[in-house]
Design a protein around this motif. Structure first.
Motif, PDB file in Angstrom:
ATOM      1  N   THR A  57      -7.262 -27.639 -11.014  1.00 55.06           N
ATOM      2  CA  THR A  57      -6.996 -28.356 -12.267  1.00 55.06           C
ATOM      3  C   THR A  57      -8.073 -29.399 -12.525  1.00 55.06           C
ATOM      4  O   THR A  57      -8.879 -29.699 -11.652  1.00 55.06           O
ATOM      5  N   TYR A  58      -8.042 -29.949 -13.734  1.00 53.38           N
ATOM      6  CA  TYR A  58      -9.033 -30.950 -14.145  1.00 53.38           C
ATOM      7  C   TYR A  58      -8.381 -32.323 -14.313  1.00 53.38           C
ATOM      8  O   TYR A  58      -7.214 -32.411 -14.701  1.00 53.38           O
ATOM      9  N   THR A  59      -9.151 -33.346 -14.051  1.00 57.06           N
ATOM     10  CA  THR A  59      -8.680 -34.715 -14.324  1.00 57.06           C
ATOM     11  C   THR A  59      -8.955 -35.026 -15.791  1.00 57.06           C
ATOM     12  O   THR A  59      -9.685 -34.309 -16.472  1.00 57.06           O
ATOM     13  N   ILE A  60      -8.398 -36.128 -16.232  1.00 52.95           N
ATOM     14  CA  ILE A  60      -8.581 -36.500 -17.633  1.00 52.95           C
ATOM     15  C   ILE A  60     -10.046 -36.770 -17.929  1.00 52.95           C
ATOM     16  O   ILE A  60     -10.536 -36.474 -19.026  1.00 52.95           O
ATOM     17  N   LYS A  61     -10.742 -37.296 -16.946  1.00 48.49           N
ATOM     18  CA  LYS A  61     -12.169 -37.583 -17.138  1.00 48.49           C
ATOM     19  C   LYS A  61     -12.954 -36.294 -17.348  1.00 48.49           C
ATOM     20  O   LYS A  61     -13.824 -36.213 -18.220  1.00 48.49           O
ATOM     21  N   GLU A  62     -12.636 -35.282 -16.538  1.00 49.42           N
ATOM     22  CA  GLU A  62     -13.326 -34.007 -16.669  1.00 49.42           C
ATOM     23  C   GLU A  62     -13.037 -33.355 -18.021  1.00 49.42           C
ATOM     24  O   GLU A  62     -13.934 -32.789 -18.655  1.00 49.42           O
ATOM     25  N   VAL A  63     -11.800 -33.459 -18.451  1.00 49.57           N
ATOM     26  CA  VAL A  63     -11.434 -32.883 -19.742  1.00 49.57           C
ATOM     27  C   VAL A  63     -12.160 -33.615 -20.873  1.00 49.57           C
ATOM     28  O   VAL A  63     -12.626 -33.007 -21.838  1.00 49.57           O
ATOM     29  N   ALA A  64     -12.277 -34.926 -20.704  1.00 49.72           N
ATOM     30  CA  ALA A  64     -13.004 -35.707 -21.711  1.00 49.72           C
ATOM     31  C   ALA A  64     -14.433 -35.203 -21.820  1.00 49.72           C
ATOM     32  O   ALA A  64     -14.957 -34.995 -22.928  1.00 49.72           O
ATOM     33  N   GLN A  65     -15.045 -34.966 -20.669  1.00 49.86           N
ATOM     34  CA  GLN A  65     -16.432 -34.488 -20.684  1.00 49.86           C
ATOM     35  C   GLN A  65     -16.537 -33.097 -21.308  1.00 49.86           C
ATOM     36  O   GLN A  65     -17.439 -32.827 -22.086  1.00 49.86           O
TER      37      GLN A  65
END
Lengths: 139, 139
Positions: free
Chosen positions: B2-10
């Motif tokens: 899964t992705y963290t919110i930071k990764e999704v933001a990027q």
DNA sequence: TCTTGCCCTAGAGTTATGTCGAGGGTTTAT
DNA sequence: ATAAACCCTCGACATAACTCTAGGGCAAGA
């Protein structure tokens, strides 16, 4: 010879409130007043308001439109600046058009799925996959 | 997995703030949390966020996007409603495209004037006309 | 273990663009 | 001359969509 704010509202589709708001924001420095302080709009005023609406419709910010209007008021010395400003806006419009075309493709893609005879099945399969993915992520 | 919110933001170009804001607005009801309460985004989540961004780019209001997301979460029974919603948005996009095309024509028309060799003269004549019109309107 | 960096929520603050109400003057038609 | 319909300003309110701060917990490396 001139129009009242109500008439301009009807002609432009802007509300009277919006016209006054635009004036307050410096978008309509060319509008004269009569003895009573009422705004009197000329035919030329309508023409530049039309341009203002055009820029507005391309999502130009009010502060940028004011910049353009200021250039227009300043006379021919600002032609270069007007070209720069309008060219930048032109590029933005082109980019937006391209983006909309892509967005439209995606919407049509979704619509095609929803409107196909296998829509229910397709969606249920997708839901099943999502469910499994969520399950797997818990480990 | 899964992705963290930071990764999704990027990946999406949205800010972390915006993602949390969207979640608060009910746009991301599908996002799970880990034991610590952190959001965990799956690949499928990214896919629907992509759709959300697509609708956002066509200027759909957040409340309407939430409606769409709610339909998606509700399963295949809402296919008809999804079609209706997306078809309406499709029409809006087409109208916007047409409007942009017209706006572009006007911008190009203005640019042509400004870029012509007679630009200064044309503008001075127009200014003179405007001046006279204002004068005349005082009577 | 301690520091650094990430995550969370709740709620305040910001920006942009209007929209409206109060209070008051003007114009027009009867 | 009076009512109805306009016009004005100023400033408050509204709405959408973020954006950030405060206060606090979690995680990973030195």
């Amino acid at each position: 010879m001139t129009y009242t704010i109500k008439e301009v509202a009807q002609k432009t589709g802007l509300s009277i409130y919006t016209l006054r708001f635009y004036d307050k924001q410096g978008l309509l420095p060319f509008v004269m007043r009569n003895e009573a302080g009422y705004r009197t709009f000329t035919e030329s005023d309508l023409s530049i308001i039309h341009t203002i609406c055009c820029l507005k419709n391309t999502d130009m910010k009010i502060s940028d439109i004011r910049q353009y209007v200021d250039y227009v008021m300043a006379g021919s010395a600002t032609i270069g600046k007007r070209i720069k400003l309008l060219s930048a806006q032109r590029a933005k419009v082109l980019a937006k058009q391209q983006q909309l075309t892509e967005n439209l493709k995606e919407i049509d893609y979704k619509l095609n799925i929803y409107q196909s005879p296998e829509a229910v099945e397709t969606i249920n399969q997708a839901r099943q996959y999502v469910k499994e993915e969520k399950q797997a992520s818990k480990m």
